[in-house]
Motif scaffolding. Sequence first.
Motif, PDB file in Angstrom:
ATOM      1  N   VAL A   1      32.548  48.427  30.570  1.00 26.18           N
ATOM      2  CA  VAL A   1      31.997  47.073  30.629  1.00 26.18           C
ATOM      3  C   VAL A   1      32.942  46.234  31.474  1.00 26.18           C
ATOM      4  O   VAL A   1      34.149  46.179  31.215  1.00 26.18           O
ATOM      5  N   VAL A   2      32.401  45.600  32.491  1.00 25.05           N
ATOM      6  CA  VAL A   2      33.199  44.808  33.434  1.00 25.05           C
ATOM      7  C   VAL A   2      33.097  43.334  33.069  1.00 25.05           C
ATOM      8  O   VAL A   2      31.997  42.779  33.007  1.00 25.05           O
ATOM      9  N   GLY A   3      34.240  42.709  32.811  1.00 20.94           N
ATOM     10  CA  GLY A   3      34.265  41.270  32.558  1.00 20.94           C
ATOM     11  C   GLY A   3      34.145  40.519  33.870  1.00 20.94           C
ATOM     12  O   GLY A   3      35.106  40.410  34.641  1.00 20.94           O
TER      13      GLY A   3
ATOM     14  N   LYS B   1      29.829  43.482  39.650  1.00 19.23           N
ATOM     15  CA  LYS B   1      29.922  42.063  39.999  1.00 19.23           C
ATOM     16  C   LYS B   1      31.354  41.595  40.243  1.00 19.23           C
ATOM     17  O   LYS B   1      31.582  40.609  40.931  1.00 19.23           O
ATOM     18  N   ASP B   2      32.335  42.291  39.656  1.00 23.96           N
ATOM     19  CA  ASP B   2      33.733  41.881  39.815  1.00 23.96           C
ATOM     20  C   ASP B   2      34.599  43.137  39.825  1.00 23.96           C
ATOM     21  O   ASP B   2      34.866  43.729  38.778  1.00 23.96           O
ATOM     22  N   ILE B   3      35.028  43.548  41.002  1.00 21.23           N
ATOM     23  CA  ILE B   3      35.750  44.808  41.153  1.00 21.23           C
ATOM     24  C   ILE B   3      37.161  44.731  40.579  1.00 21.23           C
ATOM     25  O   ILE B   3      37.654  45.682  39.968  1.00 21.23           O
TER      26      ILE B   3
ATOM     27  N   ARG C   1      34.590  43.239  46.667  1.00 23.59           N
ATOM     28  CA  ARG C   1      33.333  43.471  45.949  1.00 23.59           C
ATOM     29  C   ARG C   1      32.233  43.912  46.919  1.00 23.59           C
ATOM     30  O   ARG C   1      31.512  44.887  46.650  1.00 23.59           O
ATOM     31  N   TRP C   2      32.112  43.215  48.039  1.00 18.43           N
ATOM     32  CA  TRP C   2      31.071  43.553  49.013  1.00 18.43           C
ATOM     33  C   TRP C   2      31.291  44.948  49.591  1.00 18.43           C
ATOM     34  O   TRP C   2      30.345  45.741  49.705  1.00 18.43           O
TER      35      TRP C   2
END
Length: 310
Positions: free
Chosen positions: A108-110, A146-148, A134-135
Amino acid sequence: MDKIAVLIPCYNESQTIEKVVKDFKTVLPEAAIYVYDNNSSDDTATIAEKAGAVVRHEYQQGKGNVIRRMFRDIDAECYIMTDGDDTYPADNAREMADAVLERNVDMVVGDRLSSTYFEENKRPFHNFGNSVVRWSINTLFKSDIKDIMTGYRAFSYQFVKSFPVLSRGFEIETEMSIHAVDKNMFLENVVIEYRDRPEGSESKLNTYSDGFKVIFTIIKLLRTYKPLFFFGMIALIFIALGVGFMIPIIVEFVNTGLVPKIPTLIVCCISILIGILSFFSGMILHTITWKNRQDFEMRLVEIANRVKGL
């Protein structure tokens, strides 16, 4: 084995660590809170222990080294990783843990970037760097993370015990993200309210040196996980250069029957040969990578059986 383990790598976080530990104990009272001190020169370890955390030490400097030690030492059904600087709210920890425990999510990515990060973070190059990373990863690896580079994540036992930690520093989050995508792990994004460090608390992340390390990490992992694409692009460049410079020579030969630029012709042939070798190298490594993925799936079965036996 712990039900939930909260992992907090720390280096000189005496100003904020007490609040972080107490916040997570409030939200997750059943969790074991582990603080791994990474050669702090202040009272981080003492304060964390007084706040109720289990304090351990990692003497190899670097966040990646700390995470490696944590993942080796601790067995838990769910792991919550956060930072000791109080930038990540504990309020989301229950939601993240439930995703792992109830729906078998592997990571799970915060997600800071979809909420307050760009307003709270006062370092514009950090904001730009996060967006670029991220891109690039989502484009190259066809993912939707969404947030690496967030340090707030939840993991399953299966992810932690199958993840080979190679990075020594702040590249570790990038490595985690690419590993999860490549190995078809079950990922989810949870939007969190990011807050900047309190006054007097200094970031250990160097915008430029750590930024370059992250970029090189992406390139290395692209070569490792997608060798056909990586070496195929090299092959395309060399073959295109060789053919491009060879065309005028061929045209002149057709018109006059002469080859006046023999050195150029030799270089063109070498360039095309390098391109062909690069392409077949990519093909061979792609086959090896595919076999490694098959072996990895069998390792996941072994890990699952190990969990049942604990």
